[in-house]
Design a protein around this motif. Structure first.
Motif, PDB file in Angstrom:
ATOM      1  N   GLY A  79     -29.948  19.114  35.501  1.00 36.20           N
ATOM      2  CA  GLY A  79     -30.805  19.922  36.351  1.00 36.20           C
ATOM      3  C   GLY A  79     -31.539  19.125  37.407  1.00 36.20           C
ATOM      4  N   LEU A  80     -31.840  17.873  37.124  1.00 39.55           N
ATOM      5  CA  LEU A  80     -32.577  17.052  38.078  1.00 39.55           C
ATOM      6  C   LEU A  80     -31.688  16.455  39.162  1.00 39.55           C
ATOM      7  N   GLY A  81     -30.396  16.363  38.923  1.00 34.65           N
ATOM      8  CA  GLY A  81     -29.491  15.746  39.887  1.00 34.65           C
ATOM      9  C   GLY A  81     -29.531  16.368  41.269  1.00 34.65           C
ATOM     10  N   PRO A  82     -29.351  17.681  41.392  1.00 34.71           N
ATOM     11  CA  PRO A  82     -29.395  18.285  42.729  1.00 34.71           C
ATOM     12  C   PRO A  82     -30.741  18.105  43.421  1.00 34.71           C
ATOM     13  N   SER A  83     -31.808  18.106  42.649  1.00 39.59           N
ATOM     14  CA  SER A  83     -33.138  17.922  43.241  1.00 39.59           C
ATOM     15  C   SER A  83     -33.279  16.533  43.837  1.00 39.59           C
ATOM     16  N   TRP A  84     -32.831  15.537  43.114  1.00 38.82           N
ATOM     17  CA  TRP A  84     -32.911  14.172  43.636  1.00 38.82           C
ATOM     18  C   TRP A  84     -32.067  14.025  44.889  1.00 38.82           C
ATOM     19  N   MET A  85     -30.886  14.629  44.888  1.00 39.77           N
ATOM     20  CA  MET A  85     -30.033  14.532  46.077  1.00 39.77           C
ATOM     21  C   MET A  85     -30.681  15.218  47.271  1.00 39.77           C
ATOM     22  N   LEU A  86     -31.306  16.365  47.046  1.00 35.16           N
ATOM     23  CA  LEU A  86     -31.956  17.074  48.142  1.00 35.16           C
ATOM     24  C   LEU A  86     -33.121  16.261  48.696  1.00 35.16           C
ATOM     25  N   LEU A  87     -33.946  15.705  47.823  1.00 39.01           N
ATOM     26  CA  LEU A  87     -35.070  14.885  48.297  1.00 39.01           C
ATOM     27  C   LEU A  87     -34.585  13.642  49.024  1.00 39.01           C
ATOM     28  N   ASP A  88     -33.563  12.996  48.486  1.00 41.58           N
ATOM     29  CA  ASP A  88     -33.008  11.824  49.172  1.00 41.58           C
ATOM     30  C   ASP A  88     -32.473  12.197  50.540  1.00 41.58           C
ATOM     31  N   GLY A  89     -31.816  13.347  50.626  1.00 43.35           N
ATOM     32  CA  GLY A  89     -31.294  13.808  51.911  1.00 43.35           C
ATOM     33  C   GLY A  89     -32.393  14.088  52.917  1.00 43.35           C
ATOM     34  N   VAL A  90     -33.465  14.729  52.461  1.00 39.21           N
ATOM     35  CA  VAL A  90     -34.588  15.031  53.366  1.00 39.21           C
ATOM     36  C   VAL A  90     -35.219  13.736  53.866  1.00 39.21           C
TER      37      VAL A  90
ATOM     38  N   GLY B 272     -30.382  25.801  34.446  1.00 36.45           N
ATOM     39  CA  GLY B 272     -29.762  26.715  35.405  1.00 36.45           C
ATOM     40  C   GLY B 272     -30.740  27.140  36.481  1.00 36.45           C
ATOM     41  N   ALA B 273     -31.963  27.455  36.077  1.00 37.46           N
ATOM     42  CA  ALA B 273     -32.991  27.839  37.053  1.00 37.46           C
ATOM     43  C   ALA B 273     -33.290  26.688  38.007  1.00 37.46           C
ATOM     44  N   ALA B 274     -33.363  25.468  37.477  1.00 33.44           N
ATOM     45  CA  ALA B 274     -33.645  24.300  38.328  1.00 33.44           C
ATOM     46  C   ALA B 274     -32.510  24.055  39.322  1.00 33.44           C
ATOM     47  N   VAL B 275     -31.269  24.194  38.861  1.00 33.63           N
ATOM     48  CA  VAL B 275     -30.119  23.982  39.745  1.00 33.63           C
ATOM     49  C   VAL B 275     -30.089  25.054  40.833  1.00 33.63           C
ATOM     50  N   TYR B 276     -30.290  26.316  40.446  1.00 34.57           N
ATOM     51  CA  TYR B 276     -30.280  27.393  41.434  1.00 34.57           C
ATOM     52  C   TYR B 276     -31.429  27.268  42.425  1.00 34.57           C
ATOM     53  N   ALA B 277     -32.593  26.841  41.962  1.00 33.05           N
ATOM     54  CA  ALA B 277     -33.729  26.637  42.877  1.00 33.05           C
ATOM     55  C   ALA B 277     -33.409  25.530  43.877  1.00 33.05           C
ATOM     56  N   SER B 278     -32.775  24.458  43.420  1.00 32.23           N
ATOM     57  CA  SER B 278     -32.403  23.365  44.326  1.00 32.23           C
ATOM     58  C   SER B 278     -31.356  23.807  45.331  1.00 32.23           C
ATOM     59  N   VAL B 279     -30.388  24.576  44.882  1.00 31.28           N
ATOM     60  CA  VAL B 279     -29.355  25.071  45.792  1.00 31.28           C
ATOM     61  C   VAL B 279     -29.970  26.026  46.818  1.00 31.28           C
TER      62      VAL B 279
ATOM     63  N   LEU C  77     -39.131  22.831  55.516  1.00 25.51           N
ATOM     64  CA  LEU C  77     -39.132  21.490  54.914  1.00 25.51           C
ATOM     65  C   LEU C  77     -40.091  21.413  53.737  1.00 25.51           C
ATOM     66  N   TYR C  78     -41.280  21.979  53.895  1.00 26.85           N
ATOM     67  CA  TYR C  78     -42.250  21.955  52.811  1.00 26.85           C
ATOM     68  C   TYR C  78     -41.742  22.726  51.597  1.00 26.85           C
ATOM     69  N   ALA C  79     -41.151  23.903  51.832  1.00 29.48           N
ATOM     70  CA  ALA C  79     -40.643  24.710  50.731  1.00 29.48           C
ATOM     71  C   ALA C  79     -39.499  24.007  50.017  1.00 29.48           C
ATOM     72  N   ALA C  80     -38.596  23.381  50.772  1.00 29.81           N
ATOM     73  CA  ALA C  80     -37.462  22.684  50.156  1.00 29.81           C
ATOM     74  C   ALA C  80     -37.929  21.515  49.302  1.00 29.81           C
ATOM     75  N   VAL C  81     -38.876  20.755  49.816  1.00 32.23           N
ATOM     76  CA  VAL C  81     -39.384  19.619  49.037  1.00 32.23           C
ATOM     77  C   VAL C  81     -40.140  20.112  47.808  1.00 32.23           C
ATOM     78  N   PHE C  82     -40.879  21.200  47.951  1.00 30.82           N
ATOM     79  CA  PHE C  82     -41.617  21.734  46.802  1.00 30.82           C
ATOM     80  C   PHE C  82     -40.653  22.217  45.716  1.00 30.82           C
ATOM     81  N   LEU C  83     -39.614  22.935  46.099  1.00 35.35           N
ATOM     82  CA  LEU C  83     -38.666  23.454  45.112  1.00 35.35           C
ATOM     83  C   LEU C  83     -37.782  22.368  44.508  1.00 35.35           C
ATOM     84  N   ALA C  84     -37.540  21.315  45.268  1.00 31.30           N
ATOM     85  CA  ALA C  84     -36.703  20.228  44.759  1.00 31.30           C
ATOM     86  C   ALA C  84     -37.471  19.442  43.740  1.00 31.30           C
TER      87      ALA C  84
END
Length: 116
Positions: free
Chosen positions: A18-29, A81-88, A109-116
């Motif tokens: 569940g944390l993988g997509p969040s880390w990728m999103l934050l790294d991308g931002v 599942g909720a964490a992955v869907y929130a990141s997506v 940007l703020y919302a994406a970082v908050f949800l990630a």
């Protein structure tokens, strides 16, 4: 069907998934921050604001998750599942609306970082 002990042993693996997509999103931002600094109204202060939003999210989400876990008694797979869907959802929202701002604030940007 696995016993509850086996599920407890597997919980860290579900959490990592569940944390993988969040880390990728934050790294991308944060890797695109040089572009965001030039295009967003906050300018160079954007990095500071995004870091503060990330810290605020961690301060709210971790205790909130613990409280919700005790109250709702959902399985780890549900939370992952909720964490992955929130990141997506955050990534899609950011891809569509990264250059929009409201009142001088880059809300997507703020919302994406908050949800990630």
């Amino acid at each position: 069907m696995p016993s509850s002990f086996q599920l407890d042993r597997l919980t860290p693996f579900f959490m990592l998934l569940g944390l993988g997509p969040s880390w990728m999103l934050l790294d991308g931002v944060f890797s695109e921050l040089a572009i965001f600094d030039r295009t967003q109204p906050e300018g160079l202060a954007l990095a500071t604001y995004l870091t503060a939003v990330s810290a605020l999210a961690n301060t709210i989400v971790v205790p909130g998750h613990a409280a919700a876990q005790r109250r709702l008694k959902c399985k780890s797979r549900t939370w992952v599942g909720a964490a992955v869907y929130a990141s997506v959802a955050a990534a899609v929202t950011l891809a569509l609306f990264w250059d929009y701002s409201v009142g001088g604030a880059s809300l997507a940007l703020y919302a994406a970082v908050f949800l990630a």
